[in-house]
Design a protein around this motif. Structure first.
Motif, PDB file in Angstrom:
ATOM      1  N   LEU A   1      41.574  31.349  27.876  1.00 19.99           N
ATOM      2  CA  LEU A   1      42.058  30.231  29.401  1.00 19.99           C
ATOM      3  C   LEU A   1      42.781  30.858  30.626  1.00 19.99           C
ATOM      4  O   LEU A   1      42.985  30.705  31.273  1.00 19.99           O
ATOM      5  CB  LEU A   1      42.478  29.129  29.011  1.00 19.99           C
ATOM      6  N   ALA A   2      44.180  31.571  29.161  1.00 13.91           N
ATOM      7  CA  ALA A   2      44.692  32.725  29.808  1.00 13.91           C
ATOM      8  C   ALA A   2      44.716  33.782  30.609  1.00 13.91           C
ATOM      9  O   ALA A   2      44.941  33.953  31.727  1.00 13.91           O
ATOM     10  CB  ALA A   2      46.018  32.977  28.761  1.00 13.91           C
ATOM     11  N   VAL A   3      43.525  34.226  30.148  1.00  9.02           N
ATOM     12  CA  VAL A   3      43.190  35.614  30.336  1.00  9.02           C
ATOM     13  C   VAL A   3      42.335  35.030  31.787  1.00  9.02           C
ATOM     14  O   VAL A   3      42.126  36.030  32.622  1.00  9.02           O
ATOM     15  CB  VAL A   3      41.774  36.183  29.563  1.00  9.02           C
ATOM     16  N   ASP A   4      41.350  33.776  31.773  1.00  7.23           N
ATOM     17  CA  ASP A   4      41.131  34.024  33.051  1.00  7.23           C
ATOM     18  C   ASP A   4      41.585  33.299  34.102  1.00  7.23           C
ATOM     19  O   ASP A   4      42.063  33.724  35.306  1.00  7.23           O
ATOM     20  CB  ASP A   4      39.796  32.884  33.234  1.00  7.23           C
ATOM     21  N   MET A   5      42.863  32.856  34.240  1.00  6.06           N
ATOM     22  CA  MET A   5      43.775  33.222  34.856  1.00  6.06           C
ATOM     23  C   MET A   5      44.162  34.157  35.592  1.00  6.06           C
ATOM     24  O   MET A   5      44.773  34.054  36.322  1.00  6.06           O
ATOM     25  CB  MET A   5      45.543  31.845  34.067  1.00  6.06           C
ATOM     26  N   GLY A   6      44.821  34.924  34.266  1.00  7.97           N
ATOM     27  CA  GLY A   6      45.420  36.007  34.915  1.00  7.97           C
ATOM     28  C   GLY A   6      44.002  36.844  35.721  1.00  7.97           C
ATOM     29  O   GLY A   6      44.377  37.351  37.051  1.00  7.97           O
ATOM     30  N   ARG A   7      42.942  36.027  35.539  1.00  5.90           N
ATOM     31  CA  ARG A   7      41.905  37.005  36.363  1.00  5.90           C
ATOM     32  C   ARG A   7      41.576  36.324  37.460  1.00  5.90           C
ATOM     33  O   ARG A   7      41.453  37.020  38.559  1.00  5.90           O
ATOM     34  CB  ARG A   7      40.522  37.351  35.802  1.00  5.90           C
ATOM     35  N   ASP A   8      41.754  35.092  37.495  1.00  7.55           N
ATOM     36  CA  ASP A   8      41.858  34.884  38.889  1.00  7.55           C
ATOM     37  C   ASP A   8      42.665  34.661  39.925  1.00  7.55           C
ATOM     38  O   ASP A   8      42.342  35.029  40.631  1.00  7.55           O
ATOM     39  CB  ASP A   8      41.819  33.346  38.747  1.00  7.55           C
ATOM     40  N   GLY A   9      43.543  35.057  39.489  1.00  2.00           N
ATOM     41  CA  GLY A   9      45.062  35.577  40.236  1.00  2.00           C
ATOM     42  C   GLY A   9      44.727  37.159  40.434  1.00  2.00           C
ATOM     43  O   GLY A   9      45.003  36.859  42.158  1.00  2.00           O
ATOM     44  N   LEU A  10      44.329  37.613  39.989  1.00  4.15           N
ATOM     45  CA  LEU A  10      43.751  39.129  40.809  1.00  4.15           C
ATOM     46  C   LEU A  10      42.931  38.768  41.360  1.00  4.15           C
ATOM     47  O   LEU A  10      43.028  39.342  42.856  1.00  4.15           O
ATOM     48  CB  LEU A  10      43.401  39.659  39.465  1.00  4.15           C
ATOM     49  N   ARG A  11      42.051  37.780  41.784  1.00  2.00           N
ATOM     50  CA  ARG A  11      40.634  38.584  42.033  1.00  2.00           C
ATOM     51  C   ARG A  11      41.222  36.847  43.363  1.00  2.00           C
ATOM     52  O   ARG A  11      40.987  37.454  44.651  1.00  2.00           O
ATOM     53  CB  ARG A  11      39.570  36.697  41.740  1.00  2.00           C
ATOM     54  N   PHE A  12      41.876  36.476  43.481  1.00  2.45           N
ATOM     55  CA  PHE A  12      42.396  35.437  44.686  1.00  2.45           C
ATOM     56  C   PHE A  12      43.819  36.558  45.882  1.00  2.45           C
ATOM     57  O   PHE A  12      43.252  36.827  46.954  1.00  2.45           O
ATOM     58  CB  PHE A  12      43.408  34.403  44.722  1.00  2.45           C
ATOM     59  N   ASN A  13      44.569  37.664  44.975  1.00  2.00           N
ATOM     60  CA  ASN A  13      45.187  38.856  45.344  1.00  2.00           C
ATOM     61  C   ASN A  13      44.202  39.826  45.530  1.00  2.00           C
ATOM     62  O   ASN A  13      44.756  39.901  47.328  1.00  2.00           O
ATOM     63  CB  ASN A  13      46.261  39.304  44.624  1.00  2.00           C
ATOM     64  N   ARG A  14      43.393  39.909  45.644  1.00  2.00           N
ATOM     65  CA  ARG A  14      42.587  40.617  46.080  1.00  2.00           C
ATOM     66  C   ARG A  14      42.205  40.843  47.596  1.00  2.00           C
ATOM     67  O   ARG A  14      41.928  40.989  48.247  1.00  2.00           O
ATOM     68  CB  ARG A  14      41.574  41.315  45.350  1.00  2.00           C
ATOM     69  N   ASN A  15      41.189  39.336  47.506  1.00  2.00           N
ATOM     70  CA  ASN A  15      40.557  38.983  48.649  1.00  2.00           C
ATOM     71  C   ASN A  15      41.337  38.412  49.768  1.00  2.00           C
ATOM     72  O   ASN A  15      41.179  38.647  50.848  1.00  2.00           O
ATOM     73  CB  ASN A  15      39.657  37.661  48.021  1.00  2.00           C
ATOM     74  N   PHE A  16      42.547  38.191  49.307  1.00  2.00           N
ATOM     75  CA  PHE A  16      44.093  37.686  50.224  1.00  2.00           C
ATOM     76  C   PHE A  16      44.096  39.123  51.250  1.00  2.00           C
ATOM     77  O   PHE A  16      44.821  39.665  52.503  1.00  2.00           O
ATOM     78  CB  PHE A  16      44.569  36.999  49.770  1.00  2.00           C
ATOM     79  N   LEU A  17      43.925  39.751  50.286  1.00  2.00           N
ATOM     80  CA  LEU A  17      44.531  41.409  51.013  1.00  2.00           C
ATOM     81  C   LEU A  17      43.322  41.979  51.574  1.00  2.00           C
ATOM     82  O   LEU A  17      43.338  42.576  53.023  1.00  2.00           O
ATOM     83  CB  LEU A  17      45.077  42.198  49.486  1.00  2.00           C
ATOM     84  N   ARG A  18      42.568  42.022  51.118  1.00  2.00           N
ATOM     85  CA  ARG A  18      41.611  42.472  51.433  1.00  2.00           C
ATOM     86  C   ARG A  18      40.735  42.097  52.532  1.00  2.00           C
ATOM     87  O   ARG A  18      40.190  42.458  54.220  1.00  2.00           O
ATOM     88  CB  ARG A  18      39.940  42.598  50.726  1.00  2.00           C
ATOM     89  N   ASN A  19      40.949  40.189  53.220  1.00  6.95           N
ATOM     90  CA  ASN A  19      40.331  39.731  54.403  1.00  6.95           C
ATOM     91  C   ASN A  19      41.196  39.661  55.086  1.00  6.95           C
ATOM     92  O   ASN A  19      41.281  38.664  56.389  1.00  6.95           O
ATOM     93  CB  ASN A  19      40.146  37.931  53.252  1.00  6.95           C
TER      94      ASN A  19
END
Length: 426
Positions: A189-207
């Protein structure tokens, strides 16, 4: 004639476990529900999981597994490189090196909590060890013998192994008898939370989802007017020659500045928390995972010693027990012993120096003999090792005193009491 013993009385399996089995557990065996294939994806997509498992795998591959035999006078003696068991551990098979075997084993244990070694012996050939992917191995339980065998689900069909052809290593799972417990299970669960945070930040900067500010007007502007506004704005305010130049727009009635909310910034803390959870699950201190925010030379050295003492030494003991109890008897050498040589591990040398100093003090005071120290280090006895000798201050060494006998008058004078100075603190 001795009466026949019922099969139920001969069973070697746990009766409670046997009661949980049914006829559907035969055939292809139990599918490893705790060894999910998607666990392998974390090793390939999560930096923290990859770093923790790789660090453990690299650490395990450093010390060599040495095979010993018990000497007649006690202690352990290496069997030598030419011995079949030592040669097997050094040359696993024609494609795997010694380090490959231990890296594969630790990576499988770190991902799935389980590792399987297939013990193959080609015709007129030597033994070979082949690590098997745990998520493809089914365990076939047995009411009488606990395990009947294993089935490897290959891409082109199943491959069956008997119970003696596979060495099964697993972390104890309190919820499933026939499965290991992956360290990823509690940390997922904690690893998923970190991956979701990275995915959100990547999409935010990319878009580029959020501008810095919004200009509010009372009029509806056409696309051409908006584009003209952007062109004029960039021409006047872009570049290092126009910093902080005031802007004038007659049609603008208000400006709203936009910033990051606390929710948007949570991904940074989420990444740190994810790393901490992975550190706890795998027993790897954060400084060794490149979290150097508060790292110093001193606490990095302490983290390395902690990692070896609290994580790798129990792991090595776990593997030694399986090799000595499970592997060697199957190879036909139940009297041999496997030990990992830890003498070259820098993080453990300070502990070794402290141990040597303590033993020297005990030898100096007559609390221990040479042979007692040698036995603790798995070394054979020496003929003179049951005597104790202490050199007088500034003089020649005294004659050895057998343990249990009274010391010489000179030694009695040094003790100042006339009592024996052997086997006790004075």
């Amino acid at each position: 004639m001795r009466p026949a013993v019922p099969r139920e009385a001969e069973q070697r399996a746990n009766r409670a476990v046997a009661a949980d089995l049914d006829r559907f557990h035969g055939g292809s065996g139990l599918w490893p529900e705790w060894a999910r294939t998607e666990y392998g994806d974390y090793y390939a997509t999560s930096v923290s999981v990859y770093a923790a498992i790789k660090l453990r795998a690299d650490a395990l591959s450093r010390p060599a597994a040495v095979v010993y035999r018990r000497a007649a006078e006690g202690g352990l003696l290496p069997v030598g490189e030419a011995h079949p068991v030592q040669r097997l551990l050094d040359r696993v098979n024609q494609w795997y090196t010694r380090g490959d075997l231990w890296r594969a084993t630790e990576i499988y244990l770190g991902i799935w909590g389980t590792a399987f070694w297939a013990l193959d012996r080609p015709e007129n050939g030597a033994w070979e060890i082949w690590p098997l992917r745990p998520d493809r191995v089914n365990i076939v339980p047995d009411r009488a013998d606990y395990i009947r065998g294993f089935v490897y689900q290959g891409r082109n069909g199943p491959v069956a192994y008997t119970a003696d052809e596979v060495l099964w290593l697993r972390y104890f799972n309190p919820m499933e008898e026939y499965a290991g417990l992956s360290p990823l299970a509690p940390a997922r669960l904690a690893v998923d939370m970190g991956r979701d945070g990275l995915r959100f930040n990547r999409n935010f900067l990319r878009n580029s989802a959020r501008p810095d500010f919004v200009l509010l007007t009372d009029e509806n502007m056409t696309d051409a007017e908006v584009q003209e506004f952007y062109n004029r704005w960039e021409a006047r305010y872009r570049g290092p020659a126009n910093p902080h130049r005031p802007a004038i727009a007659s049609f603008v009635r208000d400006i709203k500045t936009l910033g990051f909310s606390h929710r948007d910034m949570d991904f940074i803390q989420g990444l740190r928390w994810s790393l901490e959870e992975v550190s706890r699950a795998y027993g790897v201190p954060k400084p060794l995972l490149s979290d150097l925010e508060r790292a110093t030379f001193s606490n990095i050295n302490a983290a390395e010693r902690m990692f070896w003492r609290n994580t790798m030494l129990p792991e090595i003991q776990f593997l030694e027990e399986h090799l000595n109890r499970m592997l060697l008897p199957r190879l036909g050498y139940p009297d041999l012993v496997v030990r990992f040589d830890l003498s070259a591990i820098e993080a453990l040398r300070e502990d070794e120096n402290s141990r040597v100093s303590r033993e020297a003090q005990l030898l100096d005071r007559g609390v221990l003999t040479i042979n007692e120290v040698r036995r603790a280090r798995n070394l054979p006895d020496v003929r003179w090792g049951d005597t104790w000798a202490k050199a007088p201050a500034g003089g020649a060494p005294a004659a050895p005193t057998p343990v249990g006998e009274a010391p010489s008058p000179a030694m009695q004078g040094r003790n100042g009491t006339g009592t024996k100075g052997v086997g006790r603190l004075v």
